[in-house]
Write an enzyme that holds these catalytic residues in place. Structure first.
Site, mmCIF file in Angstrom:
data_model
loop_
_atom_site.group_PDB
_atom_site.id
_atom_site.type_symbol
_atom_site.label_atom_id
_atom_site.label_comp_id
_atom_site.label_asym_id
_atom_site.label_seq_id
_atom_site.Cartn_x
_atom_site.Cartn_y
_atom_site.Cartn_z
ATOM 1 N N SER A 138 0.867 -1.189 0.000
ATOM 2 C CA SER A 138 0.000 0.000 0.000
ATOM 3 C C SER A 138 0.898 1.231 0.000
ATOM 4 C CB SER A 138 -0.855 -0.003 1.274
ATOM 5 O OG SER A 138 -1.501 1.242 1.450
ATOM 6 N N TYR A 151 -1.349 -1.095 10.636
ATOM 7 C CA TYR A 151 -1.581 -1.409 9.218
ATOM 8 C C TYR A 151 -0.420 -0.879 8.379
ATOM 9 C CZ TYR A 151 -3.530 -1.321 4.535
ATOM 10 O OH TYR A 151 -3.711 -1.494 3.184
#
Ligand SMILES: NC(=O)c1ccc[n+]([C@@H]2O[C@H](COP(=O)([O-])OP(=O)(O)OC[C@H]3O[C@@H](n4cnc5c(N)ncnc54)[C@H](OP(=O)(O)O)[C@@H]3O)[C@@H](O)[C@H]2O)c1
Length: 264
Positions: A138, A151
């Site tokens: 990401s 995350y």
């Protein structure tokens, strides 16, 4: 050609399954939702002349990578050409308030299982002198994200491991791509406990993300940030002091309305 795709029941993983089947790959699609996997597999088998097998597995369990590898070895007749490490979820909120079992689940899924699957599948790819891995990280792996702290940390792990290992395996003819999408229109934000994506506009579709990723695989690009807005933002933020970027990110993230119902 054979591909193993984790997190294929929805979103970006489902898109990988559709686009790889259209390219002629046989598939092992992996996730926990048996019903969604069965529907996907039936649709793909009807649309393309390729074998598609479902493997229902919770990849956040400590031994799940070994179980997946054994399952694939047991079923397949051809070598695995492509592993897509895509399964993942986000958690929105203060790290200090997040239940430790949920944090640990994320580390197993996005760190331990990813690491083990790479370690399990790479030796035979190196032996054959061909094969590829796509790790769906990401843009959050390129910059810390307050209120999605763990995350972002798991995605930073994927970025670092993927780019390093890519250099090690490239001389053997094996390829590792680190794919960094930005906001993508999937169930991700709802699962993370966010009532909406953290910025309005500019989101990509899962199909766009996957098309860019696979085009970059064709060109042997070890790193792809999908979407021109994401590439521009990641480029420009390098010229701004890190503390200022973090402060702005923290304010934007804190002002976000969570649903208070993070789920997997
Ligand atoms: N959407 C975004 O904005 C965005 C941005 C950057 C990166 N990403 C990354 O893209 C990847 C895919 O996310 P998405 O946006 O497609 O989200 P999604 O629509 O929520 O899909 C997540 C997928 O991961 C699977 N999964 C989750 N936990 C699992 C577990 N314990 N075991 C096995 N499979 C599991 C889910 O399947 P089951 O629920 O059936 O198990 C589902 O197929 C993730 O790694 C995410 O971090 C997403």
């Amino acid at each position: 050609m054979l591909a193993v795709i984790t997190g294929a029941s929805r979103g970006i993983g489902e898109s990988y399954a559709r686009q790889l089947a259209a390219r002629g790959y046989g598939l092992h699609v992996v996730a926990r939702d048996a019903e969604r996997l069965a529907t996907l597999a039936a649709g793909l088998r009807a649309a393309h002349p390729v074998p598609v097998e479902e493997i229902v597995l919770d990849l956040a369990l400590p031994d799940s990578a070994e179980r997946l590898y054994a399952e694939v070895r047991g079923r397949r007749s051809a070598p695995v050409d492509l592993l897509v490490n895509n399964a993942g979820f986000g958690l929105y909120g203060e790290f200090t308030d997040t239940p430790t079992p949920r944090l640990q689940e994320m580390v197993y899924l996005q760190v331990v299982t990813v690491m083990k699957l790479m370690r399990l599948f790479l030796p035979e790819m190196r032996e054959r002198g061909s094969g590829a891995i796509i790790n769906v990280a990401s843009v959050a792996g390129l910059l810390p994200v307050p209120y999605m702290a763990l995350y972002a940390a798991t995605k930073a792990f994927m970025v670092s491991l993927g780019l390093s290992v890519e250099q090690e395996v490239r001389p053997y003819g094996v390829f590792v791509q680190t794919c960094c999408p930005g906001q993508t229109l999937t169930d991700f934000h709802g699962t993370a406990g966010m009532s909406r994506p953290y910025a309005s506009g500019g989101q990509q579709t899962a199909d766009d993300v996957v098309a860019e990723s696979l085009a970059a695989v064709d060109r042997r690009r070890p790193m792809v940030i999908t979407g021109y807005r994401n590439r521009l933002y990641m480029h420009l933020q390098q010229f701004v002091p890190r503390q200022l970027v973090l402060w702005v990110t923290a304010r934007r993230m804190k002002s976000h309305t969570g649903t208070g119902r993070a789920s997997v």
